[in-house]
Design an enzyme around this catalytic site. Structure first.
Site, PDB file in Angstrom:
ATOM      1  N   GLU A   1      -5.634   6.377   4.534  1.00  0.00           N
ATOM      2  CA  GLU A   1      -6.518   7.445   4.036  1.00  0.00           C
ATOM      3  C   GLU A   1      -6.754   7.334   2.532  1.00  0.00           C
ATOM      4  O   GLU A   1      -7.609   8.017   1.984  1.00  0.00           O
ATOM      5  CB  GLU A   1      -5.938   8.824   4.403  1.00  0.00           C
ATOM      6  CG  GLU A   1      -4.834   9.366   3.501  1.00  0.00           C
ATOM      7  CD  GLU A   1      -3.451   8.752   3.729  1.00  0.00           C
ATOM      8  OE1 GLU A   1      -3.355   7.719   4.414  1.00  0.00           O
ATOM      9  OE2 GLU A   1      -2.468   9.321   3.205  1.00  0.00           O
TER      10      GLU A   1
ATOM     11  N   CYS B   1       3.104   7.492   6.906  1.00  0.00           N
ATOM     12  CA  CYS B   1       4.204   7.596   5.947  1.00  0.00           C
ATOM     13  C   CYS B   1       5.224   8.644   6.425  1.00  0.00           C
ATOM     14  O   CYS B   1       5.861   8.428   7.443  1.00  0.00           O
ATOM     15  CB  CYS B   1       3.646   7.878   4.556  1.00  0.00           C
ATOM     16  SG  CYS B   1       4.815   7.497   3.249  1.00  0.00           S
TER      17      CYS B   1
ATOM     18  N   HIS C   1      -0.841   3.792   3.671  1.00  0.00           N
ATOM     19  CA  HIS C   1      -1.745   4.956   3.620  1.00  0.00           C
ATOM     20  C   HIS C   1      -3.210   4.550   3.770  1.00  0.00           C
ATOM     21  O   HIS C   1      -3.912   4.389   2.762  1.00  0.00           O
ATOM     22  CB  HIS C   1      -1.577   5.658   2.270  1.00  0.00           C
ATOM     23  CG  HIS C   1      -0.326   6.446   2.152  1.00  0.00           C
ATOM     24  ND1 HIS C   1      -0.221   7.749   2.599  1.00  0.00           N
ATOM     25  CD2 HIS C   1       0.881   6.132   1.643  1.00  0.00           C
ATOM     26  CE1 HIS C   1       1.002   8.205   2.361  1.00  0.00           C
ATOM     27  NE2 HIS C   1       1.694   7.239   1.783  1.00  0.00           N
TER      28      HIS C   1
END
Lengths: 222, 77
Positions: free
Chosen positions: A196, A86, A194
């Site tokens: 994660e 990002c 994302h």
């Protein structure tokens, strides 16, 4: 595997990224943007999401000039691994570690939702845990994720199989639906989604876990 | 000395914000607005002796992202 996660003023996904690295078995250090050096023996640098320096001037532009980014560029030049997510992807484009640029979303709105992606290449430590063409669901949350690159750059990305992920139902106007790209040596990955945020069943998805698992498997074996 | 740097998206790079402004102008009844490009103006207060080459270097390194943006430097009094 030793991972370093950078922290800029305005980073807000740094701890999430550290949790994901740790869950995959990495030894993680947090590194402040004013530091001149990365910790000794770091295998991979994570450049996290957020709004570094309030997105002043352009997203990632000021962070790209911070002292630690010189060390990150040296690390990449030596063949080190770098994962930018990002805002981290924006920073890597601004430092020219990755080609292209990220512009304001075509719809002008901040887009925050679960997003279907397609894995375009499995030829990288980041994507070797997926199957080519696999469709995964990963959250996106950005205002400036509209990837732009010139024709020659796009041709190079395609010819060298460096488009890592594409969007299904393009949410932001990115050229040829690009969601993530690899460097020429395939060791630097930048992506707007994302991974994660989908590494634990409590997140509501696990589709990011193979990225971190593949990374650990490759770097521990190396 | 003062320098004014104008940063614009390069021709050919779609400007979604400019397009939105164009639509809004049309909605307000301003007819005949065929295109809007939005950029930014950066004013620099510079010590004497700063050269145009210095300002160009500032543009290349930070003020503009030359992947998508072009810039113009005007030196003032």
């Amino acid at each position: 595997m030793k991972a370093a996660v950078l922290v800029f003023p305005g980073s807000n996904c740094d701890r999430d990224l550290a949790v994901a690295f740790r869950a995959a078995g990495a030894d993680v250090s947090m590194v402040w943007h004013k530091d001149m050096n990365l910790p000794e023996g770091v295998d991979i640098v994570g450049v996290p999401g957020g709004f570094s320096y309030g997105d002043y001037l352009r997203c990632g532009a000021i962070a790209a000039q911070s002292p630690i980014m010189r060390a990150v560029a040296d690390h990449a030049t030596r063949g080190g691994y770098v994962l930018g997510i990002c805002n981290g992807f924006q920073v890597l484009c601004e430092t020219r570690l990755l080609p292209g640029a990220l512009m304001r979303n075509a719809g002008l709105k901040f887009v925050c939702k679960m997003q279907r992606l397609q894995v375009e290449t499995t030829d990288s430590v980041y994507t070797s845990g997926y199957v080519a063409g696999q469709q995964i669901t990963v959250p996106i949350a950005h205002h400036d994720g509209n990837y732009v690159i010139d024709d020659a750059g796009l041709a190079a990305l395609r010819d060298q199989d460096r488009i890592a992920f594409t969007y299904l139902d393009n949410p932001n106007g990115s050229m040829v639906d690009i969601a993530g790209v690899l460097s020429a040596n395939r060791r630097v990955l930048g992506m707007m989604p994302h991974p994660e945020r989908v590494v634990d069943p409590a997140h509501g998805g696990m589709d990011g876990a193979p990225l971190f698992a593949g990374l650990t498997a490759a770097l521990v074996a190396a | 000395m003062r320098a004014t740097v104008t940063v614009m998206l390069k021709q050919g790079v779609l400007d979604p914000q400019g397009e939105a402004v164009r639509h809004a102008l049309g909605a307000l009844g301003f007819e005949g607005v065929q295109g809007v490009r939005q950029g930014k103006v950066i004013e620099l207060d510079l010590a004497d002796g700063t050269t145009e080459a210095d300002v160009t270097a500032m543009c290349e390194k930070l003020l503009a992202n030359t992947v998508i943006e072009s810039y113009r430097v005007e030196l003032g009094k």
